[in-house]
Design a protein around this motif. Structure first.
Motif, short mmCIF file in Angstrom:
data_model
loop_
_atom_site.label_atom_id
_atom_site.label_comp_id
_atom_site.label_asym_id
_atom_site.label_seq_id
_atom_site.Cartn_x
_atom_site.Cartn_y
_atom_site.Cartn_z
N MET A 255 0.84 -1.21 0.00
CA MET A 255 0.00 0.00 0.00
C MET A 255 0.87 1.25 0.00
O MET A 255 0.58 2.21 -0.71
CB MET A 255 -0.96 -0.02 1.19
N ARG A 256 1.95 1.22 0.77
CA ARG A 256 2.88 2.36 0.77
C ARG A 256 3.48 2.59 -0.61
O ARG A 256 3.79 3.71 -0.98
CB ARG A 256 4.01 2.13 1.78
N ASN A 257 3.61 1.49 -1.36
CA ASN A 257 4.19 1.60 -2.70
C ASN A 257 3.17 1.96 -3.76
O ASN A 257 3.48 1.92 -4.95
CB ASN A 257 4.88 0.29 -3.08
N GLY A 258 1.91 2.22 -3.36
CA GLY A 258 0.93 2.69 -4.33
C GLY A 258 -0.04 1.65 -4.84
O GLY A 258 -0.69 1.83 -5.87
N VAL A 259 -0.17 0.54 -4.12
CA VAL A 259 -1.13 -0.49 -4.49
C VAL A 259 -2.37 -0.32 -3.61
O VAL A 259 -2.25 -0.09 -2.41
CB VAL A 259 -0.53 -1.90 -4.27
N THR A 260 -3.57 -0.41 -4.22
CA THR A 260 -4.79 -0.35 -3.41
C THR A 260 -5.16 -1.76 -2.98
O THR A 260 -5.33 -2.64 -3.82
CB THR A 260 -5.95 0.27 -4.23
N VAL A 261 -5.25 -1.96 -1.67
CA VAL A 261 -5.68 -3.24 -1.13
C VAL A 261 -7.01 -2.97 -0.45
O VAL A 261 -7.06 -2.28 0.57
CB VAL A 261 -4.64 -3.80 -0.13
N GLU A 262 -8.09 -3.47 -1.02
CA GLU A 262 -9.41 -3.11 -0.49
C GLU A 262 -9.64 -3.67 0.91
O GLU A 262 -10.24 -3.02 1.75
CB GLU A 262 -10.51 -3.65 -1.41
N ASP A 263 -9.17 -4.89 1.14
CA ASP A 263 -9.38 -5.50 2.45
C ASP A 263 -8.12 -6.26 2.86
O ASP A 263 -7.92 -7.40 2.47
CB ASP A 263 -10.59 -6.45 2.39
N ALA A 264 -7.30 -5.58 3.65
CA ALA A 264 -6.01 -6.17 4.03
C ALA A 264 -6.19 -7.45 4.85
O ALA A 264 -5.31 -8.30 4.87
CB ALA A 264 -5.17 -5.15 4.81
N ASN A 265 -7.34 -7.59 5.50
CA ASN A 265 -7.56 -8.80 6.30
C ASN A 265 -7.71 -10.05 5.46
O ASN A 265 -7.38 -11.14 5.90
CB ASN A 265 -8.81 -8.65 7.16
N SER A 266 -8.25 -9.89 4.27
CA SER A 266 -8.50 -11.08 3.45
C SER A 266 -7.60 -11.13 2.22
O SER A 266 -7.88 -11.85 1.28
CB SER A 266 -9.98 -11.14 3.04
N THR A 267 -6.54 -10.37 2.24
CA THR A 267 -5.60 -10.37 1.11
C THR A 267 -4.30 -10.99 1.58
O THR A 267 -3.68 -10.52 2.54
CB THR A 267 -5.36 -8.93 0.62
N TYR A 268 -3.90 -12.07 0.93
CA TYR A 268 -2.72 -12.84 1.36
C TYR A 268 -1.65 -12.72 0.30
O TYR A 268 -1.71 -13.38 -0.73
CB TYR A 268 -3.10 -14.31 1.55
N ILE A 269 -0.72 -11.83 0.52
CA ILE A 269 0.38 -11.66 -0.43
C ILE A 269 1.64 -12.24 0.20
O ILE A 269 2.10 -11.77 1.24
CB ILE A 269 0.59 -10.17 -0.79
N TYR A 270 2.17 -13.30 -0.41
CA TYR A 270 3.35 -13.99 0.14
C TYR A 270 4.60 -13.13 -0.04
O TYR A 270 4.56 -12.06 -0.63
CB TYR A 270 3.53 -15.33 -0.58
N ASP A 271 5.73 -13.66 0.40
CA ASP A 271 7.01 -12.97 0.24
C ASP A 271 7.35 -12.88 -1.25
O ASP A 271 6.90 -13.70 -2.04
CB ASP A 271 8.14 -13.77 0.90
N ASP A 272 8.23 -11.95 -1.56
CA ASP A 272 8.79 -11.84 -2.91
C ASP A 272 7.73 -11.69 -4.00
O ASP A 272 7.70 -12.45 -4.98
CB ASP A 272 9.70 -13.04 -3.21
N VAL A 273 6.85 -10.75 -3.79
CA VAL A 273 5.84 -10.41 -4.81
C VAL A 273 6.06 -8.94 -5.18
O VAL A 273 6.26 -8.10 -4.29
CB VAL A 273 4.41 -10.61 -4.27
N LYS A 274 6.05 -8.66 -6.48
CA LYS A 274 6.18 -7.27 -6.92
C LYS A 274 4.86 -6.84 -7.52
O LYS A 274 4.31 -7.55 -8.37
CB LYS A 274 7.27 -7.15 -7.99
#
Ligand code: UD1
Ligand code: MG
Length: 426
Positions: A255-274
């Motif tokens: 999110m700090r890098n400019g991505v909109t995450v609508e619901d951080a609770n249900s969004t699972y982004i693993y390590d090493d994702v661009k």
């Protein structure tokens, strides 16, 4: 970044001999995973991220399982009897003997420390010329932890374990995380003086601090800013807690890098994702490791982006779509109910609802290649390996088993038969 002189080493010792009884598992606690990666693998990777020249893992209980995960990426020391944290480090002595530099001590079950925090610890030990630098934290409820005892001047005197502490010491809120950076030579000398004369009858690594101070060697601490970094895993509830902490940390970074995450609770982004900026991630989306997503994409809801996918800019992956080892070209839409595995899709395509790549023949995986500007109708199956050209239209419901050349309409299904009057006969 090289912090030490050239002849000096950074050697990390990972303590991984413990039992982990509270996991109630047949597996070693340390091979349980957070976001697809074993706890002990996370710690070993962390050790290399901070510039360790050598990593020594002290194994004991269920050692084969840990060795299977780490293989020859680390060296091993064996602790057959669990006689305490000091005893665990003693097993690593053969790897430390005769070397100059720093030893960093990590726990195999404390897997989400930020590399920057450990680098700060090493840097402080070097710049402040400390023989022991502790990573400490301030806890409102310090129960169970070793307490940091400081003198009136604020210098660290010793660490006292809860079970050995007097009532006054128990009130201390600064706790020992168990993570340290030591001078190799002075640690080796101090280890010789550790005795198991304490409430638990163990060789406490923590005794090294007092031993060094009594000798007039300078010791110090870095107080961790984010207490969640030093959380450990003892049971399944803590495994879930750490996964949650990591989830929030990773999501916040995107999110700090400019991505909109609508619901951080249900969004699972693993390590090493661009993920590029102005991409929107809708709820219930899982993005596994080693995925690259471009700018202005739209992902989810309920999307599963598995390992090895690359999405170029302006790609849409909609509801209930799963993709694996798949590259998707700029402007292509996969709006709903689709599985693409081992697939390469060109630019500006539309993949209709219900499209499936049949990529697995029961033995091997095969590739599906789709060119630019192609329109795939709903409910199409691609029986891989198969190659679809540019500007192709595939009719809905087709099962594609042969390649399709450029600029072609392909229909691969039975013609419909209407039997009139059927109802009346019945
Ligand atoms: C230790 C510290 C304590 C600190 C706490 C932080 C000592 C004496 N105390 O306490 O000050 O606040 O960690 O969590 O060091 N291990 C081995 N072999 C052993 C014993 C332990 O490999 O013989 C490993 C464990 O698997 C674990 C780690 O070392 O990963 C710490 O052991 P644990 O028993 O949890 O330490 P504590 O006694 O809680
Ligand atoms: Mg203990």
């Amino acid at each position: 970044m090289k912090i030490l002189d050239n002849e000096e080493y950074v050697i990390t010792v990972i303590m991984a001999a413990g039992k982990g009884t509270r996991m109630k598992s047949n597996k070693s606690k340390l091979v349980h995973k957070i976001y697809g990666k074993e706890l002990v693998r996370r710690v070993a990777e962390l050790a290399y991220k901070i510039g360790s020249d050598e990593v020594v893992t002290v194994v004991g209980h269920l050692r084969e399982q840990i060795q299977e995960v780490l293989g020859d990426s680390v060296k091993y020391a064996y602790q057959d009897e669990l006689l305490g944290t000091g005893h665990a480090v003693m097993q690593a002595i053969p790897y430390l003997q005769g070397k100059k530099g720093k030893v960093v001590v990590l726990y195999g079950d404390v897997p989400i420390i930020r590399p920057e925090t450990l680098k700060k610890l090493i840097e402080k030990s070097v710049t402040s010329k400390e023989y022991a630098t502790l990573l400490t934290a301030i806890y409102e409820n310090p129960t169970g932890y070793g307490r940091i005892v400081r003198d009136e001047g604020g210098n660290i005197e010793k660490i006292v374990e809860e079970k050995d502490a007097n009532p006054l010491e128990r009130k201390i809120k600064e706790i020992n995380s168990g993570i340290y950076c030591f001078d190799i030579e002075e640690l080796l000398k101090a280890l010789k003086f550790i005795k198991p004369n304490n409430a638990q009858g163990e060789y406490y690594l923590t005794d090294v601090i007092k031993i060094m101070n009594d000798k007039g060697l300078k010791t110090g601490a870095v107080i961790v800013e984010d207490n969640t970094e030093i959380l450990g895993v003892n049971d399944r509830a803590q495994l879930e807690l750490l996964t949650r902490v990591l989830r929030m940390r990773i999501n916040s970074e995107h999110m700090r890098n400019g991505v909109t995450v609508e619901d951080a609770n249900s969004t699972y982004i693993y390590d090493d994702v661009k993920i590029g900026k102005d991409t929107v991630i809708h709820p219930n989306t899982i993005i596994q490791s080693n995925v690259t997503i471009g700018e202005n994409c739209e992902i989810g809801p309920n999307a599963f982006i598995r390992e090895g996918c690359v999405l170029k800019n302006k790609v849409k992956i909609g509801n209930c779509v799963e993709i694996k080892k798949t590259t998707i070209g700029e402007g292509t839409k996969v709006p709903h109910l689709t599985y693409l595995g081992d697939c390469k899709v060109g630019k500006n395509c539309n993949i209709g609802c219900g499209t499936i790549t049949c990529n697995y023949d029961g033995v091997n995986k095969h590739q599906t290649i789709i060119g630019d500007n192609s329109f795939i109708g709903s409910n199409v199956s691609f029986v891989a390996p198969v190659k679809i050209g540019n500007n192709v239209t595939v009719a809905a419901g087709s099962t594609i088993t042969e390649d399709i050349p450029d600029n072609t309409l392909s229909i691969a299904r039975e013609r419909q038969i209407n039997k009139e009057g059927y109802y009346n006969k019945k």
